[in-house]
Design a protein around this motif. Structure first.
Motif, PDB file in Angstrom:
ATOM      1  N   VAL A   1      -2.311   0.497   4.181  1.00 57.91           N
ATOM      2  CA  VAL A   1      -2.637  -0.294   2.990  1.00 57.91           C
ATOM      3  C   VAL A   1      -1.771  -1.544   2.973  1.00 57.91           C
ATOM      4  O   VAL A   1      -0.941  -1.740   3.869  1.00 57.91           O
ATOM      5  N   MET A   2      -1.955  -2.371   1.958  1.00 57.03           N
ATOM      6  CA  MET A   2      -1.238  -3.644   1.894  1.00 57.03           C
ATOM      7  C   MET A   2       0.276  -3.460   2.058  1.00 57.03           C
ATOM      8  O   MET A   2       0.917  -4.129   2.861  1.00 57.03           O
ATOM      9  N   THR A   3       0.830  -2.542   1.254  1.00 54.84           N
ATOM     10  CA  THR A   3       2.289  -2.443   1.239  1.00 54.84           C
ATOM     11  C   THR A   3       2.830  -1.883   2.541  1.00 54.84           C
ATOM     12  O   THR A   3       3.862  -2.350   3.031  1.00 54.84           O
ATOM     13  N   THR A   4       2.123  -0.903   3.124  1.00 54.64           N
ATOM     14  CA  THR A   4       2.652  -0.353   4.380  1.00 54.64           C
ATOM     15  C   THR A   4       2.477  -1.364   5.503  1.00 54.64           C
ATOM     16  O   THR A   4       3.298  -1.415   6.426  1.00 54.64           O
TER      17      THR A   4
ATOM     18  N   VAL B   1       3.340   9.971   2.994  1.00 53.49           N
ATOM     19  CA  VAL B   1       2.226  10.930   3.015  1.00 53.49           C
ATOM     20  C   VAL B   1       1.004  10.368   3.754  1.00 53.49           C
ATOM     21  O   VAL B   1       0.138  11.135   4.169  1.00 53.49           O
ATOM     22  N   GLY B   2       0.949   9.046   3.885  1.00 52.49           N
ATOM     23  CA  GLY B   2      -0.187   8.446   4.591  1.00 52.49           C
ATOM     24  C   GLY B   2       0.122   8.217   6.056  1.00 52.49           C
ATOM     25  O   GLY B   2      -0.753   8.289   6.904  1.00 52.49           O
ATOM     26  N   GLY B   3       1.387   7.916   6.353  1.00 49.05           N
ATOM     27  CA  GLY B   3       1.790   7.712   7.734  1.00 49.05           C
ATOM     28  C   GLY B   3       1.508   6.317   8.260  1.00 49.05           C
ATOM     29  O   GLY B   3       1.763   6.027   9.418  1.00 49.05           O
ATOM     30  N   ASN B   4       0.947   5.435   7.426  1.00 52.83           N
ATOM     31  CA  ASN B   4       0.667   4.060   7.855  1.00 52.83           C
ATOM     32  C   ASN B   4      -0.144   4.044   9.147  1.00 52.83           C
ATOM     33  O   ASN B   4       0.135   3.308  10.081  1.00 52.83           O
TER      34      ASN B   4
END
Lengths: 278, 256, 235
Positions: C187-190, C177-180
């Motif tokens: 974010v950190m995880t992406t 949903v954010g698209g990295n």
């Protein structure tokens, strides 16, 4: 709920919107649905600041596989599509989801494999012959298996080689169902061959003992196309700014910028943008 | 206990705004029965209590004292029979004019003052004067800011009592409130309860401690196996109880 | 494996160089996950407390469903939120897809069941202790819920922490949903997923170490508060 609790919720929603604001605040911004291969190569980090400096338009890149990028664009979740699967792109335009497709640049695919080269294809310039040899040797091959542009290209090459690799799925033919980088990680980890675009390979850092085995075949040509998502289909599309991006990347400046991008002295993408003549 | 005398002084000033005493009395219980899973726990039982005397419920373990108290307070519903307060069936309005102190005090995980404020807010606005007055009444005014659950057992029960009194109840139920306390705390709590009764609150007190009953009771209701065996004025009960079981109980013999 | 040593020195270098991009990513991670935790608590805590003190037909079914939803795979949540917020979906007109808001919504959906289910347990235990006293005081269900939530606040901080841990560590929902998107929804995880896909395992691991350190600090803060509260018998 008590009034106080309602206020509590309202303030949390306010926080949500305030965090959200960057998305709306950058008022001149478009979303580019593109592929991991272009994004991971660092091309956009080079190109987009030039475009933004010229036009004031920010470009947000969503980098997924070509298949997913096209699906997202069909849903109207993006303004411009820049991918590499010509047939699927033309269908996208024909179905009315895209305005018009333009060639923008190309690079090439390569077949990488372990240094031990169990199928003995090293140095070959014939992709189909190399795939035949890999199938015959039952040497491990890591496939994207994710309906991406690279995956579609790979399937075309297998067809040309007269091999039905999915019949061997799970044995020597390993479908990762993941992006290019993840697939290369798998290939490096299990000493498998893999088809990859050159840009991703050059910027990929976990090569292990893998190296380029097959390159230079005309069949390994990798064409990228760009198109505006159809505002007639999705009124939310920022057509003016999206078109500005397409105009720029096809312009002399844009094409020169693509040619200028290199990694470790190697040019990754070759501009061949053409207006209307795709 | 000079401190208690000082508290008794404040009690008189506290009583000014009290609602008219006895508005919910008399209490009448007719044919009250409580069954659970086909077993008769209580009743049938008839009882009338009026305003003005401190009633002590006594009886051996399992006689149904606590159950009767909970039925009167509307915490559990009877299987049959009726409970009326001033002629009306027990309703929420009655319940708001009652308070109960349990054998083990259940205190909120907050300060002493916040425990009082909690009930004051339930009954309208929290007033500092009311809170400090109530705490003074039970001798906890110096501990208002302390965490309630770090008080000693006796202090915790006094706080529970203060919380009950903060609602200015017309009826105060106490279910063996001093069962596990030290003698000094027992004495303090008895003084406070007696003072509340003197201020016009109807006190109904469950105990199986004969000495305590002797010190507090105006009248004794003796329960045995879910029935009221007798209801006798205190002056007579401790010397010449009417029932054989009460006699045995008073003599310290085990009554089954 | 050589990557570990490399990752640790890289993690230190990253943190102490005060890298602006890294800081941006960390701040966004915390913003998104903490807001999601806040929203989930606003929804999940009253829900959990309500479930703990109420008795109605079908309550058992609701409890089973809420507990089962604790195991929602992030990717599934991401997909559901994507389909909802997509321009082709019912809430496309909000134009929230590929924004931090979309990520917050996805994480809120992901962890609200966790907050609700765990708080039901905490509040049930406390209610077992308070119920008789509350009934005696004629405390309304609404007031009971607020009082129980307040008195359980330090235990509920651990519940919120569980939600935060899940939110800040998940990648499946926010990447869809954010698209990295760099400088917008990364974010950190992406970022870790991205560096892994680039084959830069040392950098990915270094980012992972930074993420774990942040989680460690947040956890330590919560535990310290809880310990202090326990000393005052408020927990």
């Amino acid at each position: 709920m008590t009034n106080r609790m309602f206020l509590h919720m309202a303030s949390l929603l306010a926080i949500l919107l305030s965090v959200a604001s960057p998305a709306q605040a950058a008022d001149k911004a478009i979303i580019l649905q593109s592929t991991t291969s272009t994004a991971n190569s660092g091309l956009y980090d080079h190109l987009l600041p030039l475009f933004t400096a010229r036009t004031g338009i920010t470009v947000h890149v969503v980098a997924v596989g070509t298949g997913q990028a096209i699906r997202n664009a069909r849903n109207g979740d993006g303004d411009v599509l820049l991918v590499h699967a010509k047939a699927a792109e033309e269908k996208f335009v024909a179905d009315g989801y895209g305005v018009e497709r333009f060639d923008v640049m190309y690079n090439d695919f390569i077949i990488v494999g372990p240094a031990s080269d169990p199928a003995m294809v090293g140095g070959s310039q014939d992709a189909t012959a190399a795939l035949k040899a890999i199938a015959k040797a039952k040497a491990l091959f890591a496939s994207r298996g994710d309906n991406s542009g690279t995956h579609k290209k790979e399937l075309l090459l297998w067809t040309a080689a007269g091999v039905e690799p999915t019949a061997a799925s799970g044995t020597w033919y390993r479908e990762t169902g993941s992006g290019m980088g993840a697939t290369l990680n798998v290939a490096a980890g299990m000493s498998a061959y893999a088809l990859t675009d050159r840009g991703t390979w050059i910027s990929f850092k976990n090569k292990g003992d893998a190296k380029i085995q097959v390159e230079g075949d005309a069949a390994l040509f990798n064409q990228y196309g760009v198109m505006l998502v159809n505002p007639a289909k999705h009124p939310n599309v920022k057509a003016k700014w999206g078109q500005a991006f397409i105009d720029w990347i096809l312009s002399e400046d844009g094409q020169a910028a693509i040619a200028a991008y290199n990694l470790g002295g190697k040019q990754l993408f070759f501009p061949n943008g053409s207006r209307g003549a795709s | 206990m000079p401190m208690l005398e000082a508290q008794a002084g404040t009690l008189h000033t506290m009583a000014v705004n009290r609602t008219q005493p006895g508005a919910t009395m008399p209490l009448a219980v007719r044919g009250l029965v409580l069954d659970a899973n086909g077993t008769r726990l209580l009743g049938p039982l008839d009882l009338t209590l009026s305003h003005g005397s401190l009633s002590v419920l006594m009886g051996p373990n399992g006689a149904g004292k606590s159950l009767l108290l909970r039925l009167l307070h509307g915490m559990i519903k009877p299987t049959s029979g009726e409970i009326t307060w001033a002629g009306e069936p027990l309703n929420d309005d009655h319940r708001r004019r009652q308070a109960m102190v349990f054998q083990t005090p259940v205190l909120l995980r907050r300060s002493v003052a916040a425990n009082i404020d909690f009930v004051l807010k339930q009954r309208g606005a929290a007033k500092y004067a009311t809170r400090s007055g109530v705490l003074e009444k039970v001798g906890l005014q110096d501990k208002a800011r302390q965490p309630a659950r770090l008080l000693s057992g006796g202090e915790q029960q006094r706080l529970a009592l203060a919380r009950a009194l903060a609602t200015e109840p017309e009826v105060l139920f106490l279910d063996e409130p001093t069962a596990s306390l030290d003698p000094a705390s027992v004495l303090m709590i008895e003084e406070i309860v007696r003072a509340a009764q003197d201020q016009g609150t109807k006190v109904i007190f469950v105990t199986h401690d004969v000495g305590q009953a002797r010190r507090l009771a105006d009248e004794v209701i003796f329960l045995h196996r879910g029935h009221v065996l007798e209801r006798t004025a205190a002056a007579q009960f401790f010397d010449t109880p009417n029932s054989h079981e009460a006699g045995e109980f008073l003599a310290g013999r085990i009554v089954l | 494996m050589q990557d570990f040593g490399q990752a640790f020195s890289l993690a230190f270098a990253l943190v102490f160089s005060g890298d602006a991009d890294l800081l941006e990513i960390i701040v966004l991670s915390l913003k998104v996950s903490l807001t999601a935790v806040g929203l989930s608590c606003a929804i999940g805590l009253p829900l959990g407390a309500g479930l703990a003190i109420s008795r109605f037909p079908g309550r058992g079914v609701v409890l089973v469903v809420v507990n089962a939803l604790m195991g929602l795979p992030p990717v599934v949540v991401g997909l559901m939120v994507y389909l909802t917020l997509s321009n082709a979906g019912p809430f496309g007109w909000l134009q929230l897809l590929y924004s931090p808001s979309a990520m917050i919504i996805a994480q809120t959906v992901l962890i609200t069941p966790i907050i609700a289910a765990l708080s039901t347990q905490v509040i049930s235990d406390l209610h077992a202790e308070y119920a008789e006293q509350f009934r005696s005081l004629s405390v309304s269900p609404r007031h009971a819920v607020t009082a129980l939530l307040w008195d359980a606040r330090f235990s509920l901080m651990t519940v919120a922490l569980a939600g935060f841990g899940r939110a800040v560590a998940e990648v499946g929902a926010v990447i869809i949903v954010g698209g990295n998107i760099n400088h917008l929804t990364r974010v950190m995880t992406t970022a870790i997923a991205l560096e892994t896909s680039k084959g830069d395992l040392a950098l990915a691991l270094a980012l992972g170490i930074v993420l774990m350190t942040i989680a460690l600090v947040v956890t330590a803060m919560v535990m310290t508060m809880r310990r202090t509260a326990t000393a005052y018998a408020y927990a």
